[in-house]
Design an enzyme around this catalytic site. Structure first.
Site, PDB file in Angstrom:
ATOM      1  N   THR A   1      32.522  33.833  48.770  1.00  0.00           N
ATOM      2  CA  THR A   1      33.586  34.650  49.348  1.00  0.00           C
ATOM      3  C   THR A   1      33.458  36.079  48.837  1.00  0.00           C
ATOM      4  O   THR A   1      33.180  36.309  47.659  1.00  0.00           O
ATOM      5  CB  THR A   1      34.976  34.089  49.004  1.00  0.00           C
TER       6      THR A   1
ATOM      7  N   PHE B   1      35.374  39.539  48.153  1.00  0.00           N
ATOM      8  CA  PHE B   1      36.700  40.082  47.876  1.00  0.00           C
ATOM      9  C   PHE B   1      36.611  41.605  47.807  1.00  0.00           C
ATOM     10  O   PHE B   1      35.558  42.161  47.483  1.00  0.00           O
ATOM     11  CB  PHE B   1      37.241  39.555  46.544  1.00  0.00           C
TER      12      PHE B   1
END
Length: 356
Positions: free
Chosen positions: A256, A258
């Protein structure tokens, strides 16, 4: 050589390291004084990245690159705490993937402020209740986090850094595996573990919650109802759950991305990414003409997402990531040309384009 002489040498080195760290802390304090006097940002991601890159190049010892970066992450975290009372907002509660991403970027020495949703993260930064915020923007399996994209449209905040975090989801519960009837987790996690769930718990009820830490909490509270959770190992540790399966995501490289959001963007580093959003004029060929602004100048677009504008039916806002910094001449020229074809162009920020 016996252990005692070796340990004595280690003790001497530890004392020398501590003395050097104290000297460094004194200099860091002076840096903080100068930054406050001159109105400069305390956190400088471009300086941070340059320091880490230089340290890795200088390293000629046994410590691997990963260890060097981890050690200096905490040294820099302590430095930030000395320069200012830095506080970071993130999607809470404690133990979420966003919390872990924030720690990866800012270390353990700064203060953290968990927020109930992404809107509150943005709001806390905009109101200067915290110094920076950390929000997820996209996952390598499930794609963009649409709510984060939407919040940027009306926000005055800028992107000043990015964080890449490898996501390893786990099955956790306080009951035997064969008693599990309901799985709690964040919707992104269900998407990342879709095949594993179909193979192992095809009959289980899937209940979406706001975070993986909340899921772990519910797995504990509703154990008598057959509850379990999918999430990170830290969430299991916080709530005293047993880890039955680890790394259950469908893709081993599940990652992921961010973003760190703040009031200002980041100066050029020589290896940057710029995020923009734009809305095109409603006429034939507008999108093609808009994108040609980048093609003419040989600017690479690494990502493009469309989102409903929520202001007018069937009107869309496009989110684009491109290679380079907004202050570079060709990027600035492309953005100026883009404006000729759009009803709105907004530069969200330029920041170091890290790869890990």
């Amino acid at each position: 050589m016996s252990l005692d002489p070796i340990r004595k040498q280690i003790d001497l080195i530890d004392q020398e390291l501590l003395n050097l760290l104290s000297q460094r802390a004194d200099l860091v304090h002076e840096v903080g004084v100068v930054k406050k006097r001159d109105g400069l940002q305390i956190y400088a991601p471009e300086r941070e990245q340059a320091l880490l890159d230089r340290l890795v190049q200088m390293n000629q010892g046994r410590l691997p690159e990963k260890s060097i970066k981890a050690i200096y992450r905490e040294i820099m975290s302590a430095a930030l705490a000395l320069e200012d009372d830095l506080k970071i907002a993130y999607l809470g509660p404690e133990g979420t993937w966003t919390h872990q991403a924030a720690i990866k970027k800012f270390g353990h020495s700064v203060d953290y402020s968990p927020q109930p949703n992404f809107s509150d993260v943005f709001d806390q930064v905009a109101r200067r209740q915290v110094s920076y915020g950390v929000v997820p923007i996209e996952n390598s399996t499930e794609g963009a986090v649409s709510h984060t994209l939407d919040l940027f449209v009306d926000s005055p905040l800028h992107i000043c850094a990015q964080i890449l975090l490898r996501i390893e989801n786990c099955l956790m519960a306080s009951i035997p595996k064969e008693e599990i009837k309901t799985l709690y987790s964040h919707p992104q996690v269900f998407g990342q573990c879709r095949n594993w769930i179909l193979k192992n718990y095809p009959e289980a009820d899937l209940v979406e919650v706001s975070s993986t830490t909340k899921a772990a909490q519910l797995a504990k509270e509703k154990a008598h109802e057959g509850a379990a959770a999918l999430g990170g190992a830290l969430a299991a540790e916080i709530h005293g759950l047993t880890l039955y399966e680890t790394s259950i995501q469908d893709r081993a490289t599940n990652t992921t991305r961010f973003l760190v959001i703040g009031e200002k963007s980041c100066p050029p580093t020589g290896n940057d990414r710029t995020s923009i959003l734009f809305a095109i004029n409603d006429r034939p060929g507008s999108l093609v003409n808009a994108l040609q602004a980048f093609e003419h100048l040989h600017i690479n677009l690494s990502k493009i997402e469309s989102r409903p504008s929520k202001r007018k039916d069937w009107e869309y806002i496009f989110h684009v990531d491109l290679s380079g910094h907004a202050e570079e001449e060709n990027i600035a020229q492309a953005l100026a040309e883009l404006s000729n074809h759009c009803s709105m162009v907004k530069v969200l920020g330029s920041y170091p384009d890290v790869t890990e």
